[in-house]
Design a protein around this motif. Structure first.
Motif, mmCIF file in Angstrom:
data_model
loop_
_atom_site.group_PDB
_atom_site.id
_atom_site.type_symbol
_atom_site.label_atom_id
_atom_site.label_comp_id
_atom_site.label_asym_id
_atom_site.label_seq_id
_atom_site.Cartn_x
_atom_site.Cartn_y
_atom_site.Cartn_z
ATOM 1 N N PHE A 160 -51.280 -0.376 44.768
ATOM 2 C CA PHE A 160 -50.540 -1.559 45.205
ATOM 3 C C PHE A 160 -51.364 -2.798 44.858
ATOM 4 N N PRO A 161 -50.780 -3.895 44.380
ATOM 5 C CA PRO A 161 -49.342 -4.150 44.201
ATOM 6 C C PRO A 161 -48.821 -3.813 42.804
ATOM 7 N N PHE A 162 -49.686 -3.207 41.969
ATOM 8 C CA PHE A 162 -49.268 -2.893 40.599
ATOM 9 C C PHE A 162 -48.087 -1.923 40.595
ATOM 10 N N SER A 163 -48.164 -0.904 41.451
ATOM 11 C CA SER A 163 -47.089 0.089 41.502
ATOM 12 C C SER A 163 -45.769 -0.547 41.927
ATOM 13 N N THR A 164 -45.842 -1.462 42.892
ATOM 14 C CA THR A 164 -44.632 -2.139 43.367
ATOM 15 C C THR A 164 -44.006 -2.969 42.256
ATOM 16 N N PHE A 165 -44.862 -3.672 41.533
ATOM 17 C CA PHE A 165 -44.387 -4.511 40.428
ATOM 18 C C PHE A 165 -43.745 -3.659 39.333
ATOM 19 N N LEU A 166 -44.396 -2.560 38.962
ATOM 20 C CA LEU A 166 -43.871 -1.692 37.904
ATOM 21 C C LEU A 166 -42.610 -0.956 38.352
ATOM 22 N N ASP A 167 -42.564 -0.576 39.628
ATOM 23 C CA ASP A 167 -41.357 0.069 40.161
ATOM 24 C C ASP A 167 -40.176 -0.893 40.131
ATOM 25 N N PHE A 168 -40.466 -2.156 40.418
ATOM 26 C CA PHE A 168 -39.415 -3.174 40.352
ATOM 27 C C PHE A 168 -38.870 -3.266 38.926
ATOM 28 N N GLY A 169 -39.774 -3.231 37.953
ATOM 29 C CA GLY A 169 -39.354 -3.267 36.554
ATOM 30 C C GLY A 169 -38.480 -2.082 36.193
ATOM 31 N N ASP A 170 -38.859 -0.902 36.697
ATOM 32 C CA ASP A 170 -38.064 0.304 36.426
ATOM 33 C C ASP A 170 -36.665 0.189 37.025
ATOM 34 N N LYS A 171 -36.586 -0.387 38.217
ATOM 35 C CA LYS A 171 -35.283 -0.541 38.868
ATOM 36 C C LYS A 171 -34.389 -1.486 38.074
ATOM 37 N N VAL A 172 -34.994 -2.563 37.578
ATOM 38 C CA VAL A 172 -34.219 -3.515 36.774
ATOM 39 C C VAL A 172 -33.749 -2.845 35.487
ATOM 40 N N LYS A 173 -34.654 -2.106 34.840
ATOM 41 C CA LYS A 173 -34.299 -1.416 33.598
ATOM 42 C C LYS A 173 -33.160 -0.422 33.827
ATOM 43 N N ASN A 174 -33.294 0.363 34.893
ATOM 44 C CA ASN A 174 -32.288 1.396 35.161
ATOM 45 C C ASN A 174 -30.960 0.821 35.629
ATOM 46 N N SER A 175 -30.995 -0.410 36.158
ATOM 47 C CA SER A 175 -29.751 -1.013 36.652
ATOM 48 C C SER A 175 -28.762 -1.272 35.515
ATOM 49 N N TRP A 176 -29.288 -1.456 34.298
ATOM 50 C CA TRP A 176 -28.401 -1.684 33.152
ATOM 51 C C TRP A 176 -27.545 -0.458 32.862
ATOM 52 N N GLU A 177 -28.059 0.700 33.251
ATOM 53 C CA GLU A 177 -27.370 1.949 32.939
ATOM 54 C C GLU A 177 -26.005 2.030 33.620
ATOM 55 N N LYS A 178 -25.898 1.414 34.809
ATOM 56 C CA LYS A 178 -24.631 1.433 35.535
ATOM 57 C C LYS A 178 -23.561 0.663 34.776
ATOM 58 N N GLN A 179 -23.990 -0.380 34.062
ATOM 59 C CA GLN A 179 -23.038 -1.190 33.299
ATOM 60 C C GLN A 179 -22.757 -0.589 31.923
ATOM 61 N N ALA A 180 -23.832 -0.153 31.265
ATOM 62 C CA ALA A 180 -23.704 0.285 29.872
ATOM 63 C C ALA A 180 -23.429 1.770 29.723
ATOM 64 N N GLY A 181 -23.766 2.555 30.744
ATOM 65 C CA GLY A 181 -23.582 3.995 30.637
ATOM 66 C C GLY A 181 -24.723 4.656 29.876
ATOM 67 N N THR A 182 -24.702 5.975 29.861
ATOM 68 C CA THR A 182 -25.753 6.749 29.208
ATOM 69 C C THR A 182 -25.143 7.738 28.232
ATOM 70 N N ALA A 183 -25.853 7.982 27.163
ATOM 71 C CA ALA A 183 -25.383 8.969 26.185
ATOM 72 C C ALA A 183 -25.351 10.352 26.828
ATOM 73 N N PRO A 184 -24.430 11.205 26.410
ATOM 74 C CA PRO A 184 -24.333 12.544 27.005
ATOM 75 C C PRO A 184 -25.540 13.427 26.713
ATOM 76 N N TYR A 185 -26.316 13.062 25.707
ATOM 77 C CA TYR A 185 -27.567 13.763 25.430
ATOM 78 C C TYR A 185 -28.472 12.820 24.641
ATOM 79 N N ALA A 186 -29.732 13.170 24.555
ATOM 80 C CA ALA A 186 -30.715 12.282 23.935
ATOM 81 C C ALA A 186 -30.380 11.978 22.477
ATOM 82 N N HIS A 187 -30.447 10.697 22.134
ATOM 83 C CA HIS A 187 -30.228 10.218 20.759
ATOM 84 C C HIS A 187 -28.869 10.641 20.203
#
Length: 269
Positions: free
Chosen positions: A112-139
């Motif tokens: 802490f607080p590095f983990s909190t900051f990086l976790d926040f970044g991950d949450k922001v990154k993953n939030s785009w997935e709800k809007q854009a969706g995810t491929a059914p499999y990698a690549h």
């Protein structure tokens, strides 16, 4: 013209660009989402942002080397004591090294607080997935239409008819990414178009990138409630809370994310 001034100004400008691109990269979605949905921000794709960041990093390094060369005397003076004797471990150098090591250890070991900051970044990154969706499999965007339909259980001929009816120009040997680019759309749009018009019980659930997600987010991806998912994990002897990172839980039980998913009956393409 003063080369020394040019060097300092170049450092400043390149630092500003790197700061800007660094912030954007901090909030951009994972590649699997960005490439699948043709994600952009301020008219910039993730790849273009990364390219800007890389090239200006090189410029910044070159300018920094020149800056050190032009300012070597004042910099060496920072390593002298009150008697003007050269001392590497001055008070200022020790403080700088402490800050340097703190950032390395904090980032590497998740303090802490590095983990909190990086976790926040991950949450922001993953939030785009709800809007854009995810491929059914990698690549998936790199798969040809023929290969893609086979992997997700769509009938190729029916898929071709649907694309033709919607004025999508394609060749079955072209990748989804190529087809999308040719039609000024995204691989995600092509997939959703086919999924909307084809009924198939063998459609796959995207199992990529689940490690960085929380238990609650993984449950959402698997189309089950978080309580049901936690119960399923408990049946495997795995204790988890909805806010826990899936990858961290897996590591606690000396397993991989896919090990757990496989035990739950899911299969990755």
């Amino acid at each position: 013209m003063s080369l020394k001034k040019i060097t300092s100004l170049t450092m400043l400008l390149s630092m500003l660009v790197m700061t800007f691109t660094g912030i954007l990269l901090f909030i951009t979605p994972p590649g699997r989402v960005a490439n699948w949905s043709n994600w952009e921000i301020l008219g910039l794709t993730k790849d273009l942002i990364a390219n800007f960041h890389t090239t200006f990093m090189v410029l910044f390094i070159v300018a920094t080397i020149l800056h050190i060369f032009y300012n070597i005397k004042p910099m060496l003076s920072y390593m002298k004591n009150s008697l003007r004797e050269f001392v590497f471990f001055t008070k200022e150098m020790i403080v700088s090294l402490i800050v340097f090591v703190l950032f390395i250890c904090g980032t590497a070991f998740g303090f802490f607080p590095f983990s909190t900051f990086l976790d926040f970044g991950d949450k922001v990154k993953n939030s785009w997935e709800k809007q854009a969706g995810t491929a059914p499999y990698a690549h998936a965007e790199l798969s040809s239409l023929k290969s893609f339909t086979k992997k997700i259980g769509f009938d190729l001929e029916e898929s071709k008819i649907i694309l033709q009816k919607n004025n999508i120009i394609f060749e079955e040997e072209n990748s989804l990414s190529q087809i999308a680019k040719q039609n000024d759309t995204s691989p995600s749009f092509i997939y959703e178009l086919l999924k909307k018009n084809l009924k198939n019980s063998n459609q796959t659930i995207p199992l990529t990138g689940l490690g960085k997600k929380s238990i609650e987010e993984v449950a959402s991806t698997l189309n089950i409630s978080v309580d049901e998912f936690i119960l399923k994990l408990k049946e495997l002897g795995i204790e988890a809370k909805k806010d826990d990172k899936f990858k961290n839980i897996a590591e606690q039980y000396d397993m991989s994310v896919m090990d757990i998913l496989t035990k739950l009956g899911y299969q990755k393409e």
